[in-house]
Scaffold this active site. Sequence first.
Site, PDB file in Angstrom:
ATOM      1  N   GLY A  37       0.826  -1.202   0.000  1.00 18.98           N
ATOM      2  CA  GLY A  37       0.000   0.000   0.000  1.00 18.98           C
ATOM      3  C   GLY A  37       0.857   1.246   0.000  1.00 18.98           C
ATOM      4  O   GLY A  37       2.048   1.203   0.304  1.00 18.98           O
ATOM      5  N   GLY A  96       0.417   5.772   0.658  1.00 23.10           N
ATOM      6  CA  GLY A  96      -0.427   6.910   0.990  1.00 23.10           C
ATOM      7  C   GLY A  96       0.411   8.149   1.178  1.00 23.10           C
ATOM      8  O   GLY A  96       1.602   8.181   0.825  1.00 23.10           O
ATOM      9  N   PHE A 123       1.497   9.240   3.886  1.00 22.13           N
ATOM     10  CA  PHE A 123       2.480   8.996   4.944  1.00 22.13           C
ATOM     11  C   PHE A 123       3.752   8.364   4.407  1.00 22.13           C
ATOM     12  O   PHE A 123       4.843   8.612   4.905  1.00 22.13           O
ATOM     13  CB  PHE A 123       1.868   8.070   5.995  1.00 22.13           C
ATOM     14  CG  PHE A 123       1.414   6.747   5.438  1.00 22.13           C
ATOM     15  CD1 PHE A 123       2.292   5.679   5.330  1.00 22.13           C
ATOM     16  CD2 PHE A 123       0.113   6.572   5.003  1.00 22.13           C
ATOM     17  CE1 PHE A 123       1.884   4.476   4.805  1.00 22.13           C
ATOM     18  CE2 PHE A 123      -0.310   5.366   4.472  1.00 22.13           C
ATOM     19  CZ  PHE A 123       0.585   4.314   4.376  1.00 22.13           C
ATOM     20  N   ILE A 171       4.921   4.285   2.548  1.00 16.18           N
ATOM     21  CA  ILE A 171       4.567   3.023   1.913  1.00 16.18           C
ATOM     22  C   ILE A 171       4.466   1.917   2.959  1.00 16.18           C
ATOM     23  O   ILE A 171       4.979   2.035   4.074  1.00 16.18           O
ATOM     24  CB  ILE A 171       5.594   2.618   0.831  1.00 16.18           C
ATOM     25  CG1 ILE A 171       6.994   2.462   1.452  1.00 16.18           C
ATOM     26  CG2 ILE A 171       5.623   3.627  -0.300  1.00 16.18           C
ATOM     27  CD1 ILE A 171       8.021   1.926   0.462  1.00 16.18           C
ATOM     28  N   LYS A 206       5.283  -0.331   8.072  1.00 14.29           N
ATOM     29  CA  LYS A 206       4.777   0.932   7.549  1.00 14.29           C
ATOM     30  C   LYS A 206       5.898   1.950   7.632  1.00 14.29           C
ATOM     31  O   LYS A 206       6.270   2.388   8.717  1.00 14.29           O
ATOM     32  CB  LYS A 206       3.562   1.383   8.363  1.00 14.29           C
ATOM     33  CG  LYS A 206       2.808   2.562   7.783  1.00 14.29           C
ATOM     34  CD  LYS A 206       1.517   2.797   8.564  1.00 14.29           C
ATOM     35  CE  LYS A 206       0.694   3.921   7.956  1.00 14.29           C
ATOM     36  NZ  LYS A 206      -0.571   4.132   8.700  1.00 14.29           N
ATOM     37  N   ASP A 217     -10.851   8.901  10.658  1.00 14.28           N
ATOM     38  CA  ASP A 217     -10.570   8.394   9.311  1.00 14.28           C
ATOM     39  C   ASP A 217     -11.105   6.975   9.140  1.00 14.28           C
ATOM     40  O   ASP A 217     -10.428   6.111   8.581  1.00 14.28           O
ATOM     41  CB  ASP A 217      -9.073   8.435   9.018  1.00 14.28           C
ATOM     42  CG  ASP A 217      -8.766   8.301   7.528  1.00 14.28           C
ATOM     43  OD1 ASP A 217      -9.695   8.478   6.715  1.00 14.28           O
ATOM     44  OD2 ASP A 217      -7.608   8.002   7.172  1.00 14.28           O
TER      45      ASP A 217
END
EC number: 2.7.11.1
Length: 444
Positions: free
Chosen positions: A91, A93, A95, A97, A108, A201
Amino acid sequence: MRWKRMERRPPLTPLRRSRTQSSGGGLTICPRCALKLPKATRISERPWASTWQLNQHIQVSKTKKATAYLKAPREWGQCTHQDPDWSKRLGRGAFGIIVPISEDLCVKQFDSRREFFYEAIANDLMQATRERYPMHSGGSRLLGFVQPCIPCRSIVYPRMKCNLLQLDWSQVNLSVMAAEFTGLMAAVSFLNRYCGMVHCDVSPDNILATGDLTPMNPGRLVLTDFGSVALHSGSKWTNLVVTSNLGFKQHCYDFRVPPKLICKHLYKPSCVLFQCYLSSLGKMHAQVLDQPYPISPNMGLTIDMSSLGYTLLTCLELYLDLPLNNPLKFLGSATRDGRPEPMYYLGFMIPRVVMTQILSAVWTMTLDLGLDCTGKAQAIPMRQEHQLAFQKQCYLYKANQKAESLANCSDKLNCPMLKSLVRKLLERDFFNHGGHPHTRGLVF
């Protein structure tokens, strides 16, 4: 001889005594020796308190009014995890990967050190609270980290199967899904009541599954991603400061949130979209969109519960196989001449208004969000051009749905537990200032 006689005796306290003497001549407690003691030697009324003292969680070094100064555990500064597989990406975003480490773990990786500490602290506070209340069912529905790593600027998490958007919805069982979303309701309640937090969120991307939501492989749904968490006004602290081991300030966090940053727009509560719509109109509400405000506990519960409800509506659309095309194509432009476009925020009301109309007809009950498909709002007289545009977009959205899927809605949605669940999740939200009148909270 004096020291030997003392060492033969059991200590009077669960901490070891050092051989240094205080100014009064008595023995003092050596902090370094105390940290080496195992858990069993500590005497505490609550396991959570002993875990906190063992330096496994963040520590509050000092306080000043509503500000807490935090110090990260020493374990966070030690890189002990395996090397991730950078060739695979799970994934990505704003922030950074997410990459796998093994079949059971992933990492993360953050681009920003500030964002890393923010999520690590929020996750650690949640886990400490979960250890204090181990019998609450909602705590097990929140995905905690395995290990934060300050040198790598990353957090190690358990690896799940997929998120809700990646499930095979043709095989999902509605009763299993309803039971799992009931567990997520408990998670949101636990986060709000015991942790003093608002997730801010909740969306299908941030709800992970360990199974297929089928009778043979039900699995579990867990809520993850604490990078947008905010402490509500009912918590003890409104500001957090991360300090180094020497006491120097590293990062400061203020938990006031502007309306435009509360949840993804598609799952943003209707009461928050109402504020965004008013702000885009200009005049006296022009500054509301970007102005940060504290969130009350009641409003925080409305935000997370409503977002979970709209996540469930999205899942039902996927289960019924309704949309032919991407629903986002019916949205207007975000800005015009550098200003937010009002119809842009109204566009995110279209999927939920149409879906609640379908469910109200199937289940013969009323799901009122304060705005209908004709563009009439109960809280404010809509401008005629906005009302006509909203009505047209709702018509196009309905035309985008498959006729055969709409015909089978009554048979596929025959689940009393699901009917009650949808009502509970959406009962707090309304297209007005602060949500439904009987659950209204102050945020703006």
